[in-house]
Motif scaffolding. Structure first.
Motif, PDB file in Angstrom:
ATOM      1  N   LYS A 249       6.518  -4.327  -3.356  1.00 49.05           N
ATOM      2  CA  LYS A 249       5.561  -5.199  -2.695  1.00 49.05           C
ATOM      3  C   LYS A 249       4.833  -6.063  -3.731  1.00 49.05           C
ATOM      4  O   LYS A 249       4.929  -5.830  -4.936  1.00 49.05           O
ATOM      5  N   ARG A 250       4.124  -7.047  -3.225  1.00 52.23           N
ATOM      6  CA  ARG A 250       3.347  -7.893  -4.128  1.00 52.23           C
ATOM      7  C   ARG A 250       2.376  -7.046  -4.947  1.00 52.23           C
ATOM      8  O   ARG A 250       2.104  -7.344  -6.117  1.00 52.23           O
ATOM      9  N   SER A 251       1.848  -5.964  -4.350  1.00 49.17           N
ATOM     10  CA  SER A 251       0.923  -5.089  -5.070  1.00 49.17           C
ATOM     11  C   SER A 251       1.586  -4.419  -6.269  1.00 49.17           C
ATOM     12  O   SER A 251       0.904  -4.104  -7.252  1.00 49.17           O
ATOM     13  N   ALA A 252       2.892  -4.190  -6.193  1.00 50.84           N
ATOM     14  CA  ALA A 252       3.588  -3.574  -7.327  1.00 50.84           C
ATOM     15  C   ALA A 252       3.554  -4.493  -8.535  1.00 50.84           C
ATOM     16  O   ALA A 252       3.293  -4.051  -9.667  1.00 50.84           O
ATOM     17  N   ASP A 253       3.825  -5.777  -8.316  1.00 45.22           N
ATOM     18  CA  ASP A 253       3.779  -6.725  -9.432  1.00 45.22           C
ATOM     19  C   ASP A 253       2.358  -6.870  -9.949  1.00 45.22           C
ATOM     20  O   ASP A 253       2.121  -6.949 -11.166  1.00 45.22           O
ATOM     21  N   TRP A 254       1.386  -6.878  -9.036  1.00 45.21           N
ATOM     22  CA  TRP A 254      -0.015  -6.956  -9.450  1.00 45.21           C
ATOM     23  C   TRP A 254      -0.393  -5.739 -10.286  1.00 45.21           C
ATOM     24  O   TRP A 254      -1.036  -5.871 -11.340  1.00 45.21           O
TER      25      TRP A 254
END
Length: 452
Positions: free
Chosen positions: A432-437
């Motif tokens: 998810k985008r949170s993983a990259d963040w």
């Protein structure tokens, strides 16, 4: 520490999982049935009748999952081993297939530079032991100590950090009083006896691990809830104190003060709950630890309510935004429980061993999962953790719950906590985008949270 960040350079940024929630392979590798297999198979116990029989199929896909963990830059990974897989009969020699499986996992994590933190019990009691009475019976604590000793002997050269039991409150009260978790009992006296036997099992297991692996570091994973009275009325103040006693102090006080809280002994007088205590038990429970794990999800504002037969309390509706579980998003509560732990109980190293949020994540038309709400949640809670460090809390790490979307106990597959989206039909993993963040948070040591 890094520029502008309160987090020390050796801070353990990690993620957590649990065996029954991700492994699957319920009938493979010599695994025996656990209480969660039995509970989930019973009609009406879980959302949509979901079970952990397949879950995330981590048993077969763990290399792919550890590739994702490595790409995230995780410095540590908290996992549990399955009692039902390692010791399917709840006694005797360990299952060699399970030992080989977990040795391969732990060895691979170490080869990637990811520190493993191993939980021995994340709720998957072998069914045979529950058939013999389960946690309300003292002998289960001794069976657990034997399992801990054998597991430490078999795996302890690959893992230095051990947590015997995860969230004893949930096991005792959700499983034995409210009946919404396995084994699904509704008996207050059994729940309270379970509290003591879990506390005792922790102490016995800690001693057993130290006997087999003297260099091991041993901690705990307590779920700590931020309790506030709903008003300054004396009855609400008293209700909040009782809620705090049952939810927090019944587990913290034995560990760090060697006794159960006097107000809780009075409240539960006549229940037979404390008849389970035998001479020497409290010394066993309060043996020194090396670290403390804190799982945190909630703030509750508590009012008095005479209709509640357990504590005479009622939790008010959340004041602010909530997660998909309906849990209030209130980062200051994490700082408060960490500061309280440090001020009232111990100066040991502390790890946030679970903290996270579920939202209704979906894969977009381009294959992306834009979970901006999770990023906002983690940003707030990481800042609260940093504030606790600035206030003097000896916080050494933070493990996000969870690496993967998974089987969320009685809620089945309806709640998604993961940094990585799992399509349960295809088992496709999508960061998810949170993983990259989170990858960027880890790489910067928390500096990119903009502390200026």
């Amino acid at each position: 520490m890094t520029d502008a960040s309160p987090f020390p350079e050796d801070f353990l940024w990690g993620a957590s999982t649990a065996a029954y929630q991700i492994e699957g392979a319920a009938d493979e590798g010599g695994r025996g049935p656990s209480i969660w297999d039995t509970f989930a198979a019973a009609p009406g116990r879980t959302r949509d009748g979901d079970t952990g029989a397949v879950a995330c199929d981590h048993y077969h896909r763990w290399r792919e999952d550890f590739d994702l963990a490595e790409r995230l830059g995780l410095r540590a990974y908290r996992m549990s081993v399955s009692w039902a897989r390692l010791q399917p009969d709840g006694r005797g020699e360990l299952n060699p297939e399970a030992v080989a499986f977990y040795r391969e996992l732990l060895g691979d994590l170490r080869s990637r530079g990811i520190t493993p933190l191993v939980t021995l019990y994340h709720w998957d009691l072998p069914q045979v032991l529950d058939d013999e009475g389960g946690w309300p019976e003292r002998r289960t604590a001794h069976r657990f100590a034997d399992y801990a000793a054998r597991t430490a002997a078999a795996l302890g050269d690959l893992a230095e950090d051990w947590i015997p039991i995860n969230e004893a409150w949930c096991i005792a009260f959700l499983g034995h009083y409210e009946g919404v978790h396995a084994p699904g009992r509704r008996d207050l006296t059994q729940a309270l006896r379970t509290v003591h036997h879990l506390n005792l099992a922790h102490g016995l297991a800690a001693a057993a691990i130290r006997d087999r692996r003297p260099s091991a570091r041993i901690g705990t994973a307590v779920i700590l809830t931020d309790i506030e009275p709903a008003s300054d009325r004396p009855e609400d103040q008293a209700a909040a104190m009782l809620a705090d006693g049952a939810g927090n102090r019944m587990f913290l006080d034995p560990l760090f003060k060697g006794a159960y809280p006097e107000d809780m002994r009075w409240h539960y007088r006549g229940s037979g709950a404390f008849d389970a205590i035998e001479p020497g038990d409290m010394d066993t429970i309060a043996a020194p630890l090396d670290f403390v794990g804190v799982n945190h999800y909630h703030r509750f504002r508590i009012a008095a309510d005479e209709s509640d037969p357990h504590l005479g309390t009622r939790a008010l509706e959340p004041e602010g935004p909530v997660t998909d579980f309906g849990w209030e998003i209130h980062p200051a509560s994490l700082r408060r429980v960490l500061e309280r732990l440090s001020a009232d109980y111990t100066d040991l190293p502390v790890y946030v061993t679970e903290s996270g949020a579920c939202f209704d994540d979906a894969v977009g038309p381009g294959g992306e999962v834009d979970d901006a709400d999770r990023i906002e949640y983690l940003d707030g809670y990481f800042r609260a953790a940093g504030e606790a460090i600035e206030k003097g809390v000896n916080l050494r790490g933070y493990f996000v719950w969870s690496l993967l979307d998974n089987f969320e106990w009685a809620e089945g597959y309806s709640k998604r906590f993961g940094l990585v989206h799992v399509d349960y039909d295809s088992q496709r993993r999508t960061p998810k985008r949170s993983a990259d963040w989170y990858r960027r948070v880890i790489a910067s040591g928390g500096a990119n949270l903009d502390w200026n």
